[in-house]
Write a protein that holds these residues in place. Structure first.
Motif, PDB file in Angstrom:
ATOM      1  N   ARG A 317       4.431  17.124  35.472  1.00  0.00           N
ATOM      2  CA  ARG A 317       5.025  18.082  34.541  1.00  0.00           C
ATOM      3  C   ARG A 317       5.493  19.319  35.286  1.00  0.00           C
ATOM      4  N   TYR A 318       6.401  20.062  34.651  1.00  0.00           N
ATOM      5  CA  TYR A 318       6.874  21.338  35.191  1.00  0.00           C
ATOM      6  C   TYR A 318       7.290  22.235  34.042  1.00  0.00           C
ATOM      7  N   ARG A 319       7.540  23.495  34.351  1.00  0.00           N
ATOM      8  CA  ARG A 319       7.921  24.464  33.319  1.00  0.00           C
ATOM      9  C   ARG A 319       9.348  24.216  32.850  1.00  0.00           C
ATOM     10  N   VAL A 320       9.511  24.116  31.556  1.00  0.00           N
ATOM     11  CA  VAL A 320      10.827  23.975  30.934  1.00  0.00           C
ATOM     12  C   VAL A 320      11.243  25.335  30.385  1.00  0.00           C
ATOM     13  N   GLY A 321      12.525  25.681  30.546  1.00  0.00           N
ATOM     14  CA  GLY A 321      13.022  26.964  30.053  1.00  0.00           C
ATOM     15  C   GLY A 321      13.098  28.037  31.120  1.00  0.00           C
ATOM     16  N   GLN A 322      12.706  27.704  32.357  1.00  0.00           N
ATOM     17  CA  GLN A 322      12.845  28.642  33.478  1.00  0.00           C
ATOM     18  C   GLN A 322      14.328  28.769  33.843  1.00  0.00           C
ATOM     19  N   HIS A 323      14.800  30.010  34.070  1.00  0.00           N
ATOM     20  CA  HIS A 323      16.195  30.239  34.447  1.00  0.00           C
ATOM     21  C   HIS A 323      16.289  30.679  35.899  1.00  0.00           C
ATOM     22  N   LEU A 324      17.412  30.341  36.522  1.00  0.00           N
ATOM     23  CA  LEU A 324      17.705  30.783  37.882  1.00  0.00           C
ATOM     24  C   LEU A 324      19.132  31.316  37.908  1.00  0.00           C
ATOM     25  N   ARG A 325      19.315  32.496  38.502  1.00  0.00           N
ATOM     26  CA  ARG A 325      20.630  33.132  38.550  1.00  0.00           C
ATOM     27  C   ARG A 325      21.030  33.423  39.987  1.00  0.00           C
ATOM     28  N   TRP A 326      22.187  32.930  40.382  1.00  0.00           N
ATOM     29  CA  TRP A 326      22.795  33.333  41.651  1.00  0.00           C
ATOM     30  C   TRP A 326      23.716  34.499  41.321  1.00  0.00           C
ATOM     31  N   PHE A 327      23.248  35.712  41.591  1.00  0.00           N
ATOM     32  CA  PHE A 327      23.894  36.912  41.046  1.00  0.00           C
ATOM     33  C   PHE A 327      25.337  37.070  41.512  1.00  0.00           C
ATOM     34  N   LEU A 328      25.598  36.996  42.806  1.00  0.00           N
ATOM     35  CA  LEU A 328      26.966  37.202  43.283  1.00  0.00           C
ATOM     36  C   LEU A 328      27.891  36.074  42.834  1.00  0.00           C
ATOM     37  N   GLY A 329      27.361  34.870  42.717  1.00  0.00           N
ATOM     38  CA  GLY A 329      28.161  33.784  42.152  1.00  0.00           C
ATOM     39  C   GLY A 329      28.488  34.045  40.699  1.00  0.00           C
ATOM     40  N   ASP A 330      27.538  34.641  39.967  1.00  0.00           N
ATOM     41  CA  ASP A 330      27.758  34.983  38.567  1.00  0.00           C
ATOM     42  C   ASP A 330      28.807  36.090  38.441  1.00  0.00           C
ATOM     43  N   VAL A 331      28.810  37.031  39.391  1.00  0.00           N
ATOM     44  CA  VAL A 331      29.848  38.070  39.408  1.00  0.00           C
ATOM     45  C   VAL A 331      31.227  37.436  39.567  1.00  0.00           C
ATOM     46  N   ASP A 332      31.353  36.512  40.507  1.00  0.00           N
ATOM     47  CA  ASP A 332      32.625  35.814  40.717  1.00  0.00           C
ATOM     48  C   ASP A 332      33.038  35.040  39.468  1.00  0.00           C
ATOM     49  N   SER A 333      32.074  34.379  38.831  1.00  0.00           N
ATOM     50  CA  SER A 333      32.367  33.599  37.633  1.00  0.00           C
ATOM     51  C   SER A 333      32.882  34.499  36.515  1.00  0.00           C
ATOM     52  N   LEU A 334      32.259  35.664  36.357  1.00  0.00           N
ATOM     53  CA  LEU A 334      32.714  36.612  35.345  1.00  0.00           C
ATOM     54  C   LEU A 334      34.130  37.084  35.645  1.00  0.00           C
ATOM     55  N   TYR A 335      34.391  37.408  36.891  1.00  0.00           N
ATOM     56  CA  TYR A 335      35.731  37.861  37.296  1.00  0.00           C
ATOM     57  C   TYR A 335      36.791  36.810  36.961  1.00  0.00           C
ATOM     58  N   LEU A 336      36.496  35.553  37.303  1.00  0.00           N
ATOM     59  CA  LEU A 336      37.456  34.479  37.021  1.00  0.00           C
ATOM     60  C   LEU A 336      37.660  34.289  35.526  1.00  0.00           C
ATOM     61  N   TYR A 337      36.579  34.441  34.749  1.00  0.00           N
ATOM     62  CA  TYR A 337      36.686  34.297  33.294  1.00  0.00           C
ATOM     63  C   TYR A 337      37.565  35.407  32.712  1.00  0.00           C
ATOM     64  N   LEU A 338      37.367  36.639  33.193  1.00  0.00           N
ATOM     65  CA  LEU A 338      38.145  37.769  32.673  1.00  0.00           C
ATOM     66  C   LEU A 338      39.606  37.672  33.066  1.00  0.00           C
ATOM     67  N   LYS A 339      39.910  36.979  34.151  1.00  0.00           N
ATOM     68  CA  LYS A 339      41.303  36.787  34.566  1.00  0.00           C
ATOM     69  C   LYS A 339      41.996  35.691  33.768  1.00  0.00           C
ATOM     70  N   SER A 340      41.234  34.888  33.047  1.00  0.00           N
ATOM     71  CA  SER A 340      41.787  33.733  32.346  1.00  0.00           C
ATOM     72  C   SER A 340      42.476  34.158  31.054  1.00  0.00           C
ATOM     73  N   SER A 341      42.946  33.162  30.320  1.00  0.00           N
ATOM     74  CA  SER A 341      43.704  33.422  29.093  1.00  0.00           C
ATOM     75  C   SER A 341      42.829  33.463  27.845  1.00  0.00           C
ATOM     76  N   HIS A 342      41.513  33.559  27.998  1.00  0.00           N
ATOM     77  CA  HIS A 342      40.624  33.625  26.837  1.00  0.00           C
ATOM     78  C   HIS A 342      40.886  34.894  26.030  1.00  0.00           C
ATOM     79  N   SER A 343      40.512  34.861  24.761  1.00  0.00           N
ATOM     80  CA  SER A 343      40.728  35.999  23.872  1.00  0.00           C
ATOM     81  C   SER A 343      39.860  37.190  24.283  1.00  0.00           C
ATOM     82  N   PHE A 344      40.253  38.379  23.816  1.00  0.00           N
ATOM     83  CA  PHE A 344      39.480  39.590  24.102  1.00  0.00           C
ATOM     84  C   PHE A 344      38.050  39.451  23.563  1.00  0.00           C
ATOM     85  N   LYS A 345      37.912  38.846  22.381  1.00  0.00           N
ATOM     86  CA  LYS A 345      36.591  38.662  21.781  1.00  0.00           C
ATOM     87  C   LYS A 345      35.700  37.799  22.671  1.00  0.00           C
TER      88      LYS A 345
END
Length: 389
Positions: A317-345
């Motif tokens: 068994r192991y812990r379920v629900g544990q999160h892991l964040r690669w912070f600088l990768g997440d920064v890049d992902s956010l940048y790419l998302y904001l550059k996309s054609s998604h709505s302001f909302k």
């Protein structure tokens, strides 16, 4: 007894996870990569960092370097974490006298790494796989008789020429014209084997495994919450989940069926109807390794224990629900998302998600209070690249 371990490919985040795991378990860890400094090399758990030749561009020099280093230092275990370094050392293993690698034989590894052989094994062992047709080269394909869309999948993701490596790419063709274009554009297809495979819609799912001479010791699974690029790629925020019993059964059939030894990531595609199809097997440590360790499945320590003492326990068994964040990768992902054609909302919602992580169940992959140097090093490299762009 205190064992000494050499961790290669030290610029990889998975190498950092291995280094921290083994260092905390009282192994003497030496790290190596081709740059003058490296992510895992600056960790407090790395007793020494050594600069190596580049295994991709100078494979012969790399093998000779390791032979010389092993004769001087005599490491108890050598752990590569990339596909290129792993396969290079396995195919050169007869020359690497005294170098102990935590893998099955080269022939056994290639039965899983070679996607044509993998499909054959899956069919033999009752593991569902997409309908596939194997071709030895592009001239043998008749695009007019295929069913579209289809997936063109090279049998090897990295091809060794004897002097260097060629990276291949999986392609999707929606028509005969697209297939013809791909066959002409990807010149390596003129003399290397590949499959034309039915396209399976749906989503990806995987099982991470450790086997000891055909016996399963541990399983793990995660869900990718955010990726870079956002539409699908490297995980930047992931969550541990229960391993699907059916996927575990398929992985066990496959890996036990070939008497597998070592770690493996078995990847599936799950159709909208819920049927799982085997896609590929990665025969090395994976990018989000730290999440498994944080959740209670310490794959590096278990692997080293199995290799060096033969007494690794089975993890149920192991812990379920544990999160892991690669912070600088997440920064890049956010940048790419904001550059996309998604709505302001949608963009506003994405910013809020980025700014509100789960502090009680989320740990950072690189940023660790007890080992800050890797985060500082990663940030310095990130800023250099940013300013360079």
């Amino acid at each position: 007894m205190i064992f000494s371990v050499l961790v290669l490919d030290a610029n990889q985040r998975s190498a950092l996870a291995v280094t921290r795991s083994l260092g905390r378990s009282n192994y003497v860890v030496t790290t190596a990569d081709s740059t003058d400094r490296a992510l895992a090399g600056v960790s407090r758990y790395s007793s020494q960092y050594i600069q190596s030749p580049n295994s991709e561009t100078n494979p012969a020099d790399y093998v000779n370097w390791l032979i010389k280093l092993q004769s001087e230092r005599k490491f108890d275990l050598v752990i590569p974490v990339t596909e290129i370094t792993s396969q290079l050392l396995l195919m050169s293993h007869q020359d690497l006298h005294g170098v102990k690698l935590p893998f099955a034989s080269y022939e056994k590894v290639m039965k899983l790494a070679h996607k044509g052989h993998l499909v054959e094994a899956a069919n033999r062992l009752g593991v569902p796989a997409p309908q596939s047709e194997l071709y030895e080269s592009a001239p043998s394909v008749d695009p007019s008789i295929q069913t579209y869309p289809l997936v063109l999948k090279p049998c090897l993701s990295k091809i060794y020429t004897g002097t260097h490596w060629i990276a291949t790419t999986v392609r999707i063709a929606s028509s005969a014209e697209e297939l013809i274009t791909i066959l002409k554009r990807d010149t390596y297809l003129q003399n290397t084997s590949f499959m034309l495979q039915e396209f399976i819609p749906g989503h990806g799912a995987g099982v991470f495994c450790l086997f000891d001479k055909g016996k399963p010791l541990a399983f793990f699974a995660h869900h990718r919450v955010r990726e870079k690029p956002p539409q699908g790629g490297v995980s930047v925020l992931s969550r541990s989940v229960e391993a699907d019993p059916l996927l575990k059964d398929y992985a066990t059939r496959l890996l036990s069926g070939v008497n597998w030894h070592g770690v493996a990531m078995v990847e599936f595609r799950v159709s909208p109807e819920g049927k799982a199809y085997l896609m590929e097997v990665n025969t090395r440590f994976w990018g989000s390794l730290q999440l498994a360790i944080d959740s209670g499945v310490d794959f590096p320590a278990l692997l080293a224990q199995a290799e060096l003492t033969g007494q690794a326990p089975t993890i149920e068994r192991y812990r379920v629900g544990q999160h892991l964040r690669w912070f600088l990768g997440d920064v890049d992902s956010l940048y790419l998302y904001l550059k996309s054609s998604h709505s302001f909302k949608n963009k506003l919602a994405r910013i809020i998600q980025f700014l509100t992580p789960r502090p009680t169940k989320c740990r950072h992959e690189v940023n660790r209070w007890d080992d800050l140097a890797p985060a500082q090093y990663e940030l310095s490299i990130y800023l250099k690249h940013l300013l360079g762009r």
